[in-house]
Write an enzyme that holds these catalytic residues in place. Structure first.
Site, PDB file in Angstrom:
ATOM      1  CG  ASN A 149      -2.415  -1.032   1.037  1.00 28.01           C
ATOM      2  OD1 ASN A 149      -2.670  -1.108   0.053  1.00 28.01           O
ATOM      3  ND2 ASN A 149      -2.543  -1.460   1.970  1.00 28.01           N
ATOM      4  CB  CYS A 170      -6.483  -5.517  -1.816  1.00 28.77           C
ATOM      5  SG  CYS A 170      -7.060  -4.864  -0.153  1.00 28.77           S
ATOM      6  CG  HIS A 171      -6.548  -9.281   2.366  1.00 35.18           C
ATOM      7  ND1 HIS A 171      -5.168  -9.271   2.590  1.00 35.18           N
ATOM      8  CD2 HIS A 171      -7.061  -8.667   3.449  1.00 35.18           C
ATOM      9  CE1 HIS A 171      -4.967  -8.452   3.395  1.00 35.18           C
ATOM     10  NE2 HIS A 171      -6.072  -7.831   4.010  1.00 35.18           N
ATOM     11  CG  HIS A 200      -8.449  -0.154   0.708  1.00 32.88           C
ATOM     12  ND1 HIS A 200      -7.483   0.124   1.751  1.00 32.88           N
ATOM     13  CD2 HIS A 200      -8.007  -1.213   0.624  1.00 32.88           C
ATOM     14  CE1 HIS A 200      -6.770  -0.612   2.126  1.00 32.88           C
ATOM     15  NE2 HIS A 200      -6.968  -1.677   1.416  1.00 32.88           N
TER      16      HIS A 200
END
Length: 734
Positions: A149, A170-171, A200
Site C-alpha cells: 500500500n 488486496c484481500h 479499498h
C-alpha cells in the site's frame, strides 16, 4: 519451472502464506523462489522458513537468497512485492505524529489521507525501481504482483512511468464477501457477487444468495439494535445503497463524515483512532515469539491450507491455462466508464495463460463514482508529485483529501505538509522537490523566481513636458535565489525617453540595478521625454535581456477634467457594469468640502469591516494636485453604525464631522450622500481656506445585481476588480 521473486521477503508472516499457497499447487512445486530483502536478519528468517516449508511439503522447489534486488529479479517470471518503505519508525510514526499536532487524527493512514499520501511519496520511487528492473532483466512477459500500500497510487505510478504487466492485489473483496455472509447468516458456498470501484473503495454491485438479491438481509440489519458491528460501513451502505469492500476503520478516514466531527461521532461509530500504531507496536513486541512459530521448533513447521490470497492463483492460472476470475487493481482503460482514464480501478480480472484480462463494467451508480473520484483526485496528485518532483502537488493532494479538507484550513494543510516533508527528508525517506513560491501551490521556477520591476512617478502626472524631466521611482524585487544585476532598459511610446536630468547624453536608456536574492531595491531616476505629451496615452516600461525580469507598464492617460464651475453646479459621475448603472451620482464642491450624492445598484447589501473591498462599499481615493497625499476611504452602506473607514480600516471623521456618509437602503440598492472635508486633518488634500486642484477616483463594490449577476467590483474607469494607482481618473480644478 517458473522463477518467482519475492521483494520484501522479510515480511515473513505474509511471505509464509504466499509461499505455502504457491507450493501446494503440484504444477508449481518445482518453482524457483528468489527471496530478497534489505534486512539481513529478516532475510535469513525467510530463508529458513521457506526451506522448512519445502521439506514439510516434500516438494522440489529451490530457494535463492539475494540482497541485490536486480539480481533477484533477473530472469523472473513473476515478481511479488510486499515492501514497506520507512518502516514503523520513522515512517509510520512521522505520518501519525505530525498530523496529530495539527488536530488531524487517523486510524490506519496507509492508503489515503495525509498518511497515505506520504507513504505513497516515499514508496513510489522504490516501486518504480522494481518495475524498471522487471522491464530490464525480468523474463519476457514478467508479471508484477503488488501487495504494498497505498495500492492504487503505486499501481498507477507503474502504469504511467514504466508500463510492465502489473496487478495490485488486496484481500478486501474476498474477505468482505465472507464477512457479509456471516453477518446475514448465509452459507457462503451459495453466495455470488460482483464488485467494482477503486482499491479499498470498491462496492458490491451485486450480492446474491442462491441467485437472488441478498441485500435485503443486509438492510434488515440496520434496524436490528443488537447488531453493532462494522458501524461505519453499514452507515455508508445506508446512505449510498451499496456495501463497500474495506473495513470501517479504513472507511472512516476516506471521507469527511466521521472523524473530524469529534469525540461523540468517533464513539458512536467505534472508530479506532491510531489503530495502525497499536498494530505495529503489537507486532514488534511479539516478533521473537512469532519468528519462532514461523520457522517451527526442531525444524518442524506448520503449513496451513491454501489461503484466499490471489497471488498463487494468478501464477497457477498463467502457468497451467486454468481460467480463473480474481479481483485486481489495474489501469482503467474504458473499464469503468465514469471514472478517469488510467486511474487505478479494482474489478474482476480473468486470468489464464494469456495473462491478466480485466473485465468491462461500464458506469458505476453515479453516487459511487462520485465518492470514488474524491479519492482518485488524491491518488492522481500524489503520483503527479512523485513522477514530476513538483512540491506543489503534495499540497494539492492533501488539500483535496476529503478528511484533511474537512479538518484543517488551507494554511494549516500547507504548514503540516511542510513539516512532513522536512521530517521525511531528515529521515532520508524523501528526495528533493522543486521549490514553490512561499506558502503557495505554484512552482517557483518560471513564476516565483522572477525579478518584478515597476515604475511609478514621484508626483501624479497631468502632462509631460519635454523641457522638464519627470522623476520616477524604479523598484525591483528579486524573488529568486540568484543575484540580479541587470541591465534594465527603459522603453516608452509613442514618445521616446532618455535617462538623466539634463540632455539625452545623460545615460541613454539603460542602467544597472543590483538586487540580491529575496531583496527589494528602489531607486529614483529621471526620465526626459523627447517631446511634450499633453493628453496621452503615454507608456513607460522596463525591459531586460535577462528573462527573469517581469515589468509593469506605467501608463499616463488623459484625465477627466472637472472644472470649478461644473463642480459648483454638479458634475455627473457614473460607473457602469455591463448594461447596468452601478453608480449614478452628482459631484459638487462647497469650498474645500467634497459632496457626492446619488444611488448604487446593489440587491444584496452586505458589510465586512475587516475586508470592506470584498463586500458592499464605495472606495474613495483623493490625492493632492502634486500626487503626494493619496488618501483612501471605505464608505459602508448602512443606516446605523460606522459608515466611513480610513485606509487602515479604522473609523474616520464621525466625531469631528470631517466625513459624513448617509444611506437609505431599499430592495434595489441604496441612495447615499457624502460630505468630505478635503482640508481637514487626516485628509489634507487641500489647504484650509485655499481651494485648489486635486485628484479623485472611486471603486464600487456590490453584493449582487438582481438575478443577473453576483458580486462585482468596478472602478470609475469601467474596469472589473479595478484598483487605484497613481494614475487617478479625474482631475478636479476648482
Amino acid at each position: 519451472m517458473p522463477k518467482i521473486t519475492l521483494i520484501g521477503a522479510g515480511s515473513v508472516v505474509f511471505a509464509k502464506n504466499l509461499i505455502s499457497d504457491i507450493l501446494q499447487f503440484p504444477e508449481l512445486s518445482d518453482a524457483t523462489l528468489a527471496l530478497m530483502d534489505i534486512d539481513p536478519a529478516r532475510l535469513e528468517t525467510a530463508r529458513v522458513m521457506t526451506e522448512r516449508v519445502i521439506r514439510k511439503l516434500g516438494v522440489k522447489a529451490r530457494v535463492e537468497v539475494f540482497s541485490d534486488r536486480r539480481k533477484a529479479v533477473a530472469g523472473a517470471n513473476y515478481v511479488i512485492c510486499t515492501i514497506q518503505v520507512g518502516g514503523y519508525k520513522p515512517g509510520t510514526v512521522i505520518d501519525f505524529e505530525i498530523p496529530r499536532k495539527y488536530g488531524l487524527l487517523q486510524t490506519i493512514g496507509d492508503t489515503l489521507g495525509v498518511g497515505g499520501v506520504f507513504r505513497g511519496l516515499r514508496t513510489i520511487p522504490r516501486i518504480l525501481e522494481i518495475a524498471r528492473d522487471i522491464a530490464d532483466v525480468g523474463a519476457p512477459g514478467c508479471t508484477f504482483l503488488n501487495y504494498t500500500n497505498p495500492m492504487a497510487m503505486l499501481c498507477m505510478a507503474v502504469d504511467h512511468a514504466v508500463g510492465v504487466p502489473t496487478v495490485g492485489l488486496c484481500h478486501s473483496v474476498q474477505g468482505t464477501s465472507q464477512q457479509l455472509a456471516g453477518y446475514a447468516g448465509l452459507d457462503f458456498d451459495h453466495v455470488t457477487y460482483r464488485v467494482a470501484g477503486i482499491n479499498h473503495m470498491a462496492f458490491f454491485l451485486d450480492y446474491k444468495y442462491r441467485g437472488q438479491d441478498a441485500y435485503p438481509f443486509l438492510f434488515k440489519l440496520l434496524d436490528d439494535p443488537a447488531f453493532t458491528q462494522d458501524k461505519v460501513r453499514f452507515e455508508m451502505m445506508r446512505r449510498l445503497g451499496y456495501f463497500v469492500t474495506e473495513s470501517s476503520e479504513h472507511q472512516s478516514e476516506y471521507n469527511p463524515h466521521f472523524i473530524h466531527h469529534g469525540k461523540e461521532v468517533i464513539k458512536k461509530f467505534d472508530i479506532p483512532i491510531d489503530e495502525y500504531l497499536r498494530r505495529c507496536e503489537s507486532i514488534i513486541a511479539t516478533w521473537k515469539k512469532a519468528e519462532a512459530e514461523l520457522i517451527g521448533a526442531d525444524g518442524d513447521i506448520v503449513v496451513n491450507p491454501q489461503t484466499h490470497e490471489y497471488g498463487s492463483f494468478i501464477i497457477h492460472s498463467m502457468e497451467t491455462n486454468t481460467p480463473r476470475v480474481i479481483y485486481g487493481n489495474v489501469p482503467n482503460r474504458n473499464l469503468i466508464t465514469n471514472l478517469p482514464h488510467r486511474c487505478c480501478v479494482e474489478l474482476p480480472v480473468l486470468v489464464d495463460a494469456q495473462g491478466l484480462q480485466p473485465t468491462y463494467i461500464g458506469d458505476l451508480p453515479p453516487q459511487l463514482a462520485a465518492i470514488c473520484r474524491t479519492n482518485i483526485n488524491v491518488q492522481e496528485l500524489t503520483v503527479a508529485a512523485a513522477l514530476t518532483g513538483k512540491r506543489e502537488h503534495i499540497y494539492h493532494a492533501v488539500m483535496t483529501d476529503p478528511h484533511a479538507a474537512a479538518t484543517l484550513p488551507l494554511d494549516k494543510i500547507w504548514a503540516m505538509c511542510d513539516d512532513l516533508i522536512e521530517a521525511h527528508q531528515k529521515a532520508g525517506l524523501l528526495g528533493e522537490y522543486a521549490p514553490v513560491i512561499s506558502n503557495t501551490g505554484r512552482t517557483r521556477a518560471g513564476t516565483g523566481d522572477k525579478v518584478l520591476v515597476s515604475l511609478e512617478p514621484v508626483k501624479t502626472l497631468t502632462a509631460l513636458d519635454a523641457a522638464t524631466p519627470v522623476e520616477f521611482v524604479l523598484t525591483a524585487t528579486n524573488q529568486g535565489d540568484k543575484p540580479f544585476s541587470g541591465p534594465l532598459a527603459i522603453e516608452a511610446g509613442p514618445v521616446a525617453v532618455t535617462l538623466g536630468g539634463s540632455g539625452s547624453a545623460a545615460g541613454g536608456n539603460t542602467l544597472a540595478l543590483p538586487v540580491g536574492p529575496g531583496k527589494t531595491v528602489s531607486k529614483r531616476i529621471k526620465l526626459r521625454p523627447a517631446a511634450s505629451v499633453a493628453k496621452g496615452p503615454f507608456t513607460v516600461r522596463v525591459t531586460s535581456s535577462d528573462p527573469r525580469v517581469l515589468g509593469h507598464d506605467y501608463v499616463f492617460k488623459e484625465r477627466r477634467l472637472v472644472s470649478g464651475a461644473a463642480a459648483k453646479t454638479g458634475a455627473p459621475v457614473e460607473v457602469r457594469f455591463m448594461d447596468n448603472k452601478l453608480l449614478s451620482a452628482q459631484l459638487k464642491l462647497d469650498g474645500t468640502v467634497l459632496e457626492l450624492a446619488g444611488r448604487v445598484l446593489d440587491t444584496a447589501v452586505k458589510i465586512d469591516e475587516g475586508s470592506p473591498w470584498t463586500a458592499s462599499a464605495i472606495e474613495l481615493f483623493v490625492n493632492s494636485e502634486h500626487g503626494s497625499r493619496l488618501r483612501q476611504f471605505f464608505l459602508l452602506p448602512r443606516e446605523k453604525g460606522i459608515t466611513v473607514l480610513n485606509r487602515e480600516r479604522q473609523p474616520f471623521g464621525k466625531k469631528t464631522a470631517t466625513a459624513a456618509f448617509k444611506v437609505k437602503i431599499d430592495k434595489g440598492g441604496y441612495d447615499f450622500t457624502l460630505r468630505l472635508d478635503l482640508a481637514a486633518p487626516g485628509v489634507e488634500v487641500l489647504e484650509t481656506g485655499k481651494p485648489g486642484a486635486f485628484f479623485l477616483d472611486l471603486i464600487v463594490a456590490a453584493g449582487a445585481l438582481g438575478d443577473a449577476h453576483s458580486s462585482c467590483r468596478v472602478g470609475w474607469n469601467g474596469k472589473l476588480n479595478s484598483s487605484a494607482t497613481s494614475a487617478h481618473y479625474a482631475f478636479v480644478i476648482p
